[in-house]
Design a protein around this motif. Structure first.
Motif, PDB file in Angstrom:
ATOM      1  N   ALA A   1       0.757  -1.304  -0.095  1.00 11.19           N
ATOM      2  CA  ALA A   1       0.275  -0.045  -0.009  1.00 11.19           C
ATOM      3  C   ALA A   1       0.772   1.096  -0.280  1.00 11.19           C
ATOM      4  O   ALA A   1       0.615   2.157  -0.705  1.00 11.19           O
ATOM      5  CB  ALA A   1      -0.875  -0.055   1.171  1.00 11.19           C
ATOM      6  N   LEU A   2       2.003   1.144   0.743  1.00 12.37           N
ATOM      7  CA  LEU A   2       2.757   2.381   0.820  1.00 12.37           C
ATOM      8  C   LEU A   2       3.537   2.604  -0.722  1.00 12.37           C
ATOM      9  O   LEU A   2       3.766   3.604  -0.987  1.00 12.37           O
ATOM     10  CB  LEU A   2       4.030   2.496   1.943  1.00 12.37           C
ATOM     11  N   GLU A   3       3.785   1.543  -1.178  1.00 12.26           N
ATOM     12  CA  GLU A   3       4.262   1.555  -2.546  1.00 12.26           C
ATOM     13  C   GLU A   3       3.364   2.236  -3.557  1.00 12.26           C
ATOM     14  O   GLU A   3       3.741   3.065  -4.356  1.00 12.26           O
ATOM     15  CB  GLU A   3       4.867   0.021  -3.262  1.00 12.26           C
ATOM     16  N   GLN A   4       2.025   1.887  -3.435  1.00 14.59           N
ATOM     17  CA  GLN A   4       1.164   2.548  -4.232  1.00 14.59           C
ATOM     18  C   GLN A   4       0.854   3.962  -3.942  1.00 14.59           C
ATOM     19  O   GLN A   4       0.815   4.867  -4.860  1.00 14.59           O
ATOM     20  CB  GLN A   4      -0.233   1.784  -4.226  1.00 14.59           C
ATOM     21  N   THR A   5       0.792   4.241  -2.832  1.00 17.02           N
ATOM     22  CA  THR A   5       0.806   5.537  -2.355  1.00 17.02           C
ATOM     23  C   THR A   5       2.013   6.449  -2.679  1.00 17.02           C
ATOM     24  O   THR A   5       1.720   7.606  -3.334  1.00 17.02           O
ATOM     25  CB  THR A   5       0.492   5.861  -0.802  1.00 17.02           C
ATOM     26  N   ALA A   6       3.248   5.952  -2.764  1.00 15.89           N
ATOM     27  CA  ALA A   6       4.241   6.604  -3.278  1.00 15.89           C
ATOM     28  C   ALA A   6       4.250   6.965  -4.846  1.00 15.89           C
ATOM     29  O   ALA A   6       4.953   7.966  -5.395  1.00 15.89           O
ATOM     30  CB  ALA A   6       5.593   5.674  -3.039  1.00 15.89           C
ATOM     31  N   CYS A   7       3.271   6.066  -5.508  1.00 10.93           N
ATOM     32  CA  CYS A   7       3.185   6.452  -6.897  1.00 10.93           C
ATOM     33  C   CYS A   7       2.351   7.867  -7.057  1.00 10.93           C
ATOM     34  O   CYS A   7       2.543   8.383  -8.312  1.00 10.93           O
ATOM     35  CB  CYS A   7       2.478   5.636  -7.593  1.00 10.93           C
ATOM     36  N   TYR A   8       1.867   8.467  -6.177  1.00  7.39           N
ATOM     37  CA  TYR A   8       1.480   9.758  -6.017  1.00  7.39           C
ATOM     38  C   TYR A   8       2.378  10.808  -6.776  1.00  7.39           C
ATOM     39  O   TYR A   8       2.206  11.949  -7.271  1.00  7.39           O
ATOM     40  CB  TYR A   8       0.597  10.261  -5.043  1.00  7.39           C
ATOM     41  N   PHE A   9       3.868  10.455  -6.348  1.00 11.21           N
ATOM     42  CA  PHE A   9       4.835  11.403  -6.664  1.00 11.21           C
ATOM     43  C   PHE A   9       5.661  11.077  -7.861  1.00 11.21           C
ATOM     44  O   PHE A   9       5.777   9.756  -8.114  1.00 11.21           O
ATOM     45  CB  PHE A   9       5.721  11.751  -5.707  1.00 11.21           C
ATOM     46  N   SER A  10       6.393  12.053  -8.564  1.00 11.90           N
ATOM     47  CA  SER A  10       7.092  11.633  -9.516  1.00 11.90           C
ATOM     48  C   SER A  10       8.321  12.929  -9.435  1.00 11.90           C
ATOM     49  O   SER A  10       8.094  13.866  -8.657  1.00 11.90           O
ATOM     50  CB  SER A  10       6.759  11.770 -10.760  1.00 11.90           C
ATOM     51  N   LEU A  11       9.359  13.007 -10.058  1.00  8.49           N
ATOM     52  CA  LEU A  11      10.433  13.962 -10.151  1.00  8.49           C
ATOM     53  C   LEU A  11      10.425  14.794 -11.455  1.00  8.49           C
ATOM     54  O   LEU A  11      10.148  14.257 -12.322  1.00  8.49           O
ATOM     55  CB  LEU A  11      11.719  13.480  -9.956  1.00  8.49           C
ATOM     56  N   ASP A  12      10.486  16.059 -11.224  1.00 14.25           N
ATOM     57  CA  ASP A  12      10.494  16.792 -12.528  1.00 14.25           C
ATOM     58  C   ASP A  12      11.806  16.970 -13.138  1.00 14.25           C
ATOM     59  O   ASP A  12      12.783  16.242 -12.657  1.00 14.25           O
ATOM     60  CB  ASP A  12      10.084  18.506 -12.084  1.00 14.25           C
ATOM     61  N   ASP A  13      12.223  17.758 -14.037  1.00 16.29           N
ATOM     62  CA  ASP A  13      13.483  17.891 -14.671  1.00 16.29           C
ATOM     63  C   ASP A  13      14.589  18.251 -13.817  1.00 16.29           C
ATOM     64  O   ASP A  13      15.827  17.872 -14.128  1.00 16.29           O
ATOM     65  CB  ASP A  13      13.397  18.728 -16.044  1.00 16.29           C
ATOM     66  N   GLN A  14      13.949  19.073 -12.758  1.00 15.74           N
ATOM     67  CA  GLN A  14      15.124  19.612 -11.852  1.00 15.74           C
ATOM     68  C   GLN A  14      15.497  18.490 -10.728  1.00 15.74           C
ATOM     69  O   GLN A  14      16.169  18.897  -9.822  1.00 15.74           O
ATOM     70  CB  GLN A  14      14.942  21.070 -11.435  1.00 15.74           C
ATOM     71  N   GLY A  15      14.618  17.562 -10.673  1.00 14.02           N
ATOM     72  CA  GLY A  15      14.776  16.499  -9.599  1.00 14.02           C
ATOM     73  C   GLY A  15      14.112  16.935  -8.405  1.00 14.02           C
ATOM     74  O   GLY A  15      14.409  16.130  -7.115  1.00 14.02           O
ATOM     75  N   GLU A  16      13.032  17.716  -8.429  1.00 16.94           N
ATOM     76  CA  GLU A  16      12.222  18.031  -7.375  1.00 16.94           C
ATOM     77  C   GLU A  16      10.870  17.449  -7.171  1.00 16.94           C
ATOM     78  O   GLU A  16      10.564  16.970  -8.553  1.00 16.94           O
ATOM     79  CB  GLU A  16      11.686  19.524  -7.623  1.00 16.94           C
ATOM     80  N   ILE A  17      10.530  17.283  -6.091  1.00 17.83           N
ATOM     81  CA  ILE A  17       9.413  16.359  -6.162  1.00 17.83           C
ATOM     82  C   ILE A  17       8.104  17.113  -6.720  1.00 17.83           C
ATOM     83  O   ILE A  17       8.076  18.212  -6.243  1.00 17.83           O
ATOM     84  CB  ILE A  17       9.121  15.760  -4.708  1.00 17.83           C
ATOM     85  N   ARG A  18       7.295  16.557  -7.413  1.00 18.46           N
ATOM     86  CA  ARG A  18       6.038  16.922  -7.826  1.00 18.46           C
ATOM     87  C   ARG A  18       4.880  15.847  -7.870  1.00 18.46           C
ATOM     88  O   ARG A  18       5.466  14.890  -7.581  1.00 18.46           O
ATOM     89  CB  ARG A  18       6.073  17.486  -9.427  1.00 18.46           C
ATOM     90  N   VAL A  19       3.692  16.147  -8.166  1.00 21.33           N
ATOM     91  CA  VAL A  19       2.519  15.274  -8.199  1.00 21.33           C
ATOM     92  C   VAL A  19       2.719  14.650  -9.355  1.00 21.33           C
ATOM     93  O   VAL A  19       3.071  15.369 -10.472  1.00 21.33           O
ATOM     94  CB  VAL A  19       1.224  15.977  -7.876  1.00 21.33           C
ATOM     95  N   ASN A  20       2.579  13.312  -9.662  1.00 20.09           N
ATOM     96  CA  ASN A  20       2.649  12.492 -10.769  1.00 20.09           C
ATOM     97  C   ASN A  20       1.554  13.064 -11.819  1.00 20.09           C
ATOM     98  O   ASN A  20       0.341  12.981 -11.427  1.00 20.09           O
ATOM     99  CB  ASN A  20       2.529  11.174 -10.316  1.00 20.09           C
ATOM    100  N   PRO A  21       1.928  13.401 -12.828  1.00 21.53           N
ATOM    101  CA  PRO A  21       0.930  13.845 -13.913  1.00 21.53           C
ATOM    102  C   PRO A  21      -0.361  12.915 -14.135  1.00 21.53           C
ATOM    103  O   PRO A  21      -1.408  13.448 -14.370  1.00 21.53           O
ATOM    104  CB  PRO A  21       1.463  14.219 -15.260  1.00 21.53           C
ATOM    105  N   SER A  22      -0.120  11.594 -13.732  1.00 22.15           N
ATOM    106  CA  SER A  22      -1.088  10.655 -13.910  1.00 22.15           C
ATOM    107  C   SER A  22      -2.197  10.891 -12.756  1.00 22.15           C
ATOM    108  O   SER A  22      -3.517  10.196 -13.111  1.00 22.15           O
ATOM    109  CB  SER A  22      -0.604   9.119 -14.035  1.00 22.15           C
ATOM    110  N   TYR A  23      -1.928  11.480 -11.782  1.00 25.13           N
ATOM    111  CA  TYR A  23      -2.914  11.749 -10.569  1.00 25.13           C
ATOM    112  C   TYR A  23      -3.636  13.104 -10.854  1.00 25.13           C
ATOM    113  O   TYR A  23      -4.333  13.441 -10.095  1.00 25.13           O
ATOM    114  CB  TYR A  23      -2.201  11.722  -9.438  1.00 25.13           C
TER     115      TYR A  23
END
Length: 530
Positions: free
Chosen positions: A404-426
């Protein structure tokens, strides 16, 4: 509208109003240029221009805003629900049952349906014994003065049993919406021989409209894309549920969706031309979203009909509940999702005390949640707990929790600068912040720089690594417990507890009984980028 052998048939749709009748933003009590009272002015203008206008509400009318919550809590069995009075006043031709229509139980819904001067349609919600549509006819027929025949069929997402309290839907069966629509459209075409077939479906699109690729797990919650692609004979598909703003064409079907909370209405104009044999044939279709004009004033009749309800609602919202020690305010919803926050710690405390569970997971459900100041009123509670969610406790293994934690972690991705952002698929086809969970009772860390499926880099309980083969009681809302949000690891797990009190009331009672409320700061989890 008609001109010799040409005719324009006008359809006007509202959907997902969620109790947004008056132009009020209840968390702040500020004016909001939205709501059915403002759309009422638009509806009356349209009807002056097109007297044979078909006016439809596509569901999720009775639940949502505090006005709706108070109307449900104070409903007099001998009085017509104020929202039904409004729809009667505006002359609606039909409404479709939405999933949130069930939230306050079958008695209120039955009274609302019976008091309506229009039919409620849902071909795929049937009586469990007879198999007949439970709320009225599956479709209605309209015939214009010049002889154009129009069919309107209603259907509802059949995923409702995964969310709703069993006692609220007792005696009902929810048939597959796609297959039911396919069957009834063919029946209507064969029997009624209409010139225009309209389907009003309280559901949304499971595929991306541009790429046609799946945009969400194919659970059956949303089937509008398959309806357009696979069901022959539909001219117009009115949709909802996802709170998107759509007005376009898909596989030859004109589609619309109106957003939510009375932000807009959808208008479809169907042009027809009479053939030499007397039959009418569609020549073109146009769809658009209509927004209240800046100069529009709320419809006077709608405001009068809801004036008493508004007065009582405001007094109810201003009732003091208690005082807070410390800071439970939310300055940034995005920041709250990156590390443990006192407000979410409060939510977990409410859930765990109510159920006795060892662990808790919860999401921040409203983008407008601002937490609590030092003094808390009913308004503050309802602003943060906007859905009538109830709690379920599941028995989960340590491996289930890690998954479940792995699934919830899919909410995030990294942008081109390596900063955390919301995964566009969300964020497409709609924002799904409600599918990001935060946990209590464990210590964990998610590293978003790692590939999906391997982002849980710390998972501890009481100072020891969480045992994958051990079992734990975990409290969450009923939607998540059924696997909603692509949490398939929860579906079918042993249920240790099911509650029937919604979170807003649980939170209110918790504050009242822990006065003054002091929620200690926690730092049991965080999200990093390497």
């Amino acid at each position: 509208m008609t001109q010799s052998n040409k005719y324009t048939y006008d359809i006007l749709l509202t959907s997902d109003l969620h109790g947004a009748i008056r132009p009020v933003h209840y968390p702040t009590n500020a004016y909001s240029h939205t709501g059915l009272a403002l759309l009422g002015a638009l509806i009356r203008r349209m009807r002056e221009r097109a007297p044979e206008l078909l006016l439809v509400d596509n569901g999720d009318l009775l639940q949502g805003e505090p006005l709706a919550a108070y109307a449900a809590a104070s409903q007099d069995n001998d009085k017509t629900h104020p929202f039904i009075e409004v729809l009667n006043e505006l002359g609606y031709d039909a409404a479709v049952i939405g999933n949130h229509e069930f939230n306050y139980g079958p008695d209120m819904l039955t009274r609302a349906v019976q008091a309506s001067n229009f039919p409620w349609l849902s071909a795929n919600i049937v009586d469990a014994q007879s198999g007949e549509p439970a709320f009225g006819p599956p479709y209605i027929m309209k015939q214009t003065a010049c002889g154009v025949k129009v069919a309107l069929l209603g259907a509802t997402t059949h995923y409702i049993p995964n969310w709703e309290k069993p006692q609220h839907i007792k005696g009902l069966r929810f048939l597959d919406a796609l297959e039911t629509i396919r069957t009834w459209v063919q029946h209507i075409r064969d029997k009624e021989q209409p010139d225009v077939v309209i389907v009003s479906y309280h559901g949304g699109f499971e595929n991306d409209l541009a790429t046609e690729q799946p945009a969400e797990p194919l659970t059956g919650e949303n089937q509008a894309y398959a309806i357009c692609r696979e069901v022959a004979g539909i001219d117009v598909l009115l949709t909802g549920h996802q709170h998107r703003s759509l007005a376009e064409e898909l596989h030859g079907v004109t589609i619309v969706q109106t957003g939510c909370n009375g932000s807009s209405a959808a208008h479809v104009a169907v042009q027809l031309e009479q053939q030499p044999d007397g039959q009418w044939q569609i020549t073109s279709k146009q769809a658009e979203l209509l927004y209240p004009e800046a100069s529009d004033l709320p419809d006077t009749a709608v405001m009068v009909l809801t004036e008493e309800l508004e007065r009582h609602t405001q007094a109810w919202l201003d009732q003091p509940i208690g005082e807070i020690i410390g800071d439970l305010s939310i300055q940034s919803a995005a920041g709250l999702r990156l590390a443990a926050h006192p407000f979410m710690a409060f939510v977990h405390q409410v859930q765990m005390e109510a159920t006795g569970a060892q662990l808790s997971n919860a999401a921040l459900l409203s983008k407008e949640s601002r937490g609590f100041g030092n003094k808390v009123t009913t308004r503050d509670v309802l602003a943060n707990f906007i859905y009538p969610n109830t709690l379920t406790v599941l028995e989960l293994s340590g491996q289930d929790i890690r998954d479940a934690l792995e699934q919830t972690a899919c909410y995030f991705s990294l942008d081109d600068q390596g900063e955390i952002r919301v995964n566009p698929s969300y964020m497409e086809p709609k924002a799904q912040h409600y599918n990001y969970d935060m946990w209590a009772g464990i210590d964990y860390e998610l590293d978003i720089s790692r590939p999906e499926g391997s982002r849980v880099v710390k998972l501890i309980r009481e100072g020891e690594p969480l045992r994958m083969d051990s079992l734990y009681s975990v409290v969450m809302n009923s939607y998540r417990a059924a696997g909603g949000g692509n949490y398939s690891m929860f579906a079918g797990k042993p249920v240790l507890y099911t509650g029937d009190t919604d979170m807003a009331l649980l939170a209110e009672n918790y504050i009242r009984t822990h006065q003054p409320l002091d929620v200690p700061h926690t730092d049991n989890w965080k999200v990093t980028a390497g």
